[in-house]
Write a protein that holds these residues in place. Sequence first.
Motif, PDB file in Angstrom:
ATOM      1  N   ASP A 203       0.847  -1.200   0.000  1.00 36.16           N
ATOM      2  CA  ASP A 203       0.000   0.000   0.000  1.00 36.16           C
ATOM      3  C   ASP A 203       0.878   1.244   0.000  1.00 36.16           C
ATOM      4  O   ASP A 203       1.045   1.926   1.014  1.00 36.16           O
ATOM      5  CB  ASP A 203      -0.927  -0.034   1.212  1.00 36.16           C
ATOM      6  N   ASN A 206      -0.838   4.486   1.164  1.00 36.30           N
ATOM      7  CA  ASN A 206      -1.486   4.469   2.474  1.00 36.30           C
ATOM      8  C   ASN A 206      -3.005   4.570   2.333  1.00 36.30           C
ATOM      9  O   ASN A 206      -3.680   5.252   3.115  1.00 36.30           O
ATOM     10  CB  ASN A 206      -0.955   5.578   3.389  1.00 36.30           C
ATOM     11  N   SER A 207      -3.547   3.886   1.352  1.00 42.60           N
ATOM     12  CA  SER A 207      -4.984   3.933   1.105  1.00 42.60           C
ATOM     13  C   SER A 207      -5.780   3.417   2.287  1.00 42.60           C
ATOM     14  O   SER A 207      -6.861   3.918   2.602  1.00 42.60           O
ATOM     15  CB  SER A 207      -5.329   3.098  -0.141  1.00 42.60           C
ATOM     16  N   TYR A 232      -3.152  -6.797   7.956  1.00 44.12           N
ATOM     17  CA  TYR A 232      -2.118  -5.858   7.522  1.00 44.12           C
ATOM     18  C   TYR A 232      -0.832  -6.109   8.286  1.00 44.12           C
ATOM     19  O   TYR A 232      -0.834  -6.594   9.413  1.00 44.12           O
ATOM     20  CB  TYR A 232      -2.579  -4.403   7.692  1.00 44.12           C
ATOM     21  N   TRP A 263      -3.962  -2.536  -8.352  1.00 44.22           N
ATOM     22  CA  TRP A 263      -4.253  -1.112  -8.512  1.00 44.22           C
ATOM     23  C   TRP A 263      -4.551  -0.826  -9.977  1.00 44.22           C
ATOM     24  O   TRP A 263      -3.795  -1.234 -10.857  1.00 44.22           O
ATOM     25  CB  TRP A 263      -3.080  -0.266  -8.033  1.00 44.22           C
ATOM     26  N   TRP A 270      -8.448   0.626  -6.280  1.00 41.75           N
ATOM     27  CA  TRP A 270      -8.075  -0.768  -6.124  1.00 41.75           C
ATOM     28  C   TRP A 270      -9.191  -1.637  -6.687  1.00 41.75           C
ATOM     29  O   TRP A 270     -10.378  -1.333  -6.536  1.00 41.75           O
ATOM     30  CB  TRP A 270      -7.862  -1.112  -4.655  1.00 41.75           C
ATOM     31  N   LEU A 288      -9.293   0.130   0.181  1.00 43.58           N
ATOM     32  CA  LEU A 288      -9.034  -1.269   0.517  1.00 43.58           C
ATOM     33  C   LEU A 288      -9.915  -1.776   1.663  1.00 43.58           C
ATOM     34  O   LEU A 288      -9.676  -2.868   2.191  1.00 43.58           O
ATOM     35  CB  LEU A 288      -7.547  -1.491   0.881  1.00 43.58           C
TER      36      LEU A 288
END
Length: 562
Positions: A203, A206-207, A232, A263, A270, A288
């Motif tokens: 990521d 930083n979505s 995560y 992406w 996404w 996400l």
Amino acid sequence: MTTIVAAVLMATSAQAQVQPRVLGDNHVMVSIDTNYKYVLLPVEERAENASVRVIGKDNQSYRRPNVRLSVDHIDYYVPLEIKDGQTLDIIFHGDRRTKGVLKEFACWKEMKFSNTFDTSNVERFRPEYHHSPVYGWMNDPNGMFYKDGEWHLYFQYNPFGSLWENMTWGHSVSKDLIHWEALPNAIEADAIGTIFSGSCVVDTRNSAGFGKNAIIAYYTSAAEAQTQSMAYSTDGGRTFTKYEKNPVITSDIPDFRDPKIFWHEPTQKWIVVLAAGQEMQFYSSPNLKEWTFESSFGREYGNHGGVWECPDMMQLPVRGTGQQKWMLVCNINPGGPFGGNATQYFVGQFDGHKFTCESKPEVTKWMDYGKDHYATVSFSNAPENRHVVIAWMSNWQYANQVPTHQFRSSNSIPRDLDLFADGEETYCGVIPSKEMLALRGNKVKKLTDACELVIDVRGSMELTLGNANGEEVTMRYDAQQQTFSMDRTKSGDCSFSEAFATVTTAPTHGALKQLRIFIDRCSIEAFAADGKMAMTNLVFPSIPYTMLKVKGGKATIYEIVK
């Protein structure tokens, strides 16, 4: 090759026989010796699964794996980490009239406690240069990504036996796609379900809000229903924290699994593609976390002989055209061209909302024409805009029966993908990844059980690998028909399954000029050097193939430098 991460077994193990407390016809409790890290559970593969629940000192249940505990004899051991446990609560399944008296089972006589577990190789069919688990069962590769010079490979894993069960994400890393280091399990079962296949992304935007360059994993939680969950990692994929609002994506479709995330730059979103019964479904998300259904594809297209699984989606260059097209990968079981599982694919366009296939609905395309190539998925975030894939090298028709015990299954060599045109159709090109060239050593005159052959083909060709026991594998190229075949009907041990002794045949999409063949103890992977044909088959010879005969071509044998 795999780096061994556990020490030598039983140097400090307790040999005393455990004393089971029999609570009924199928119920036993065993007290745990808390001076040790593991209880070593004896496994008998023909036994039925027993449910082994670890009860802690706080009387809470911490783990509940299914293990085929030994009734009559022991095939091998598996370690169960004790941690703060104090009791094993074991429920056996099956009819006591056939399984015998509970207190006399072999497992009580041979169950041990230990601080170590030996994973040194005891299998003659363990590959030299293919990834395999240090012990236990493995199937689909999962969550593969590249970051900071490391290739991360997660995989469907059973830590408690060499048959399918207790699905967990195992984990290995490599700096060169060849030499793999085994790491602790990454994602384990929880109250929502066991951990089925999925994918990881880096990521960079930083979505999801877990930090720039956090690793986001999506996987299927499998229980009464199949739902999609997220985890995560902020330490580069070593450890994961499960999202507190799991499951994130749900459906009323029974076979709803294997999320593949990527992406999509034009829409700045996404995309996740999910296998949903007999089709693929697309969802989009800015973060996400919240997902919007976009479209589905596949009900009238390709092969529908089995369940669609393990999707992948990528944009690839078309050789010699300057164009790029999208390819949707769809693994299917059963329905493969020679029985069991296989990887089919579709070529077309994707606009961030809908995939449009350029072929007619009745057209089916296969990525590999062997029996033992399945669950093909790619590494995300690969360098140089590469599209590197790895497959599970087995077939569900006999994967649980192949003649190994310590482990079952390995992965294919890494392959780079592109597209090429042949007539009015566009096909997937499959080329052994450039990292395989680093394994080439000196040219040698004799076959070994781990080597690469390069065959310069002149017209039609026949090639035979053989050994002193009369076992052989014959490969043929028909220049007129432009087909390549591999006959493993006399390759060695085929007794474990009627479906194993097979001849597989592939189109070569033009003249075959050079053939690359990778041999590694129990596998043969054959490629057209131009990437227009790939074929992967397992073999189990009683002794290695050391004899080579070639008609219609010139062979060069390269030793493998490990």
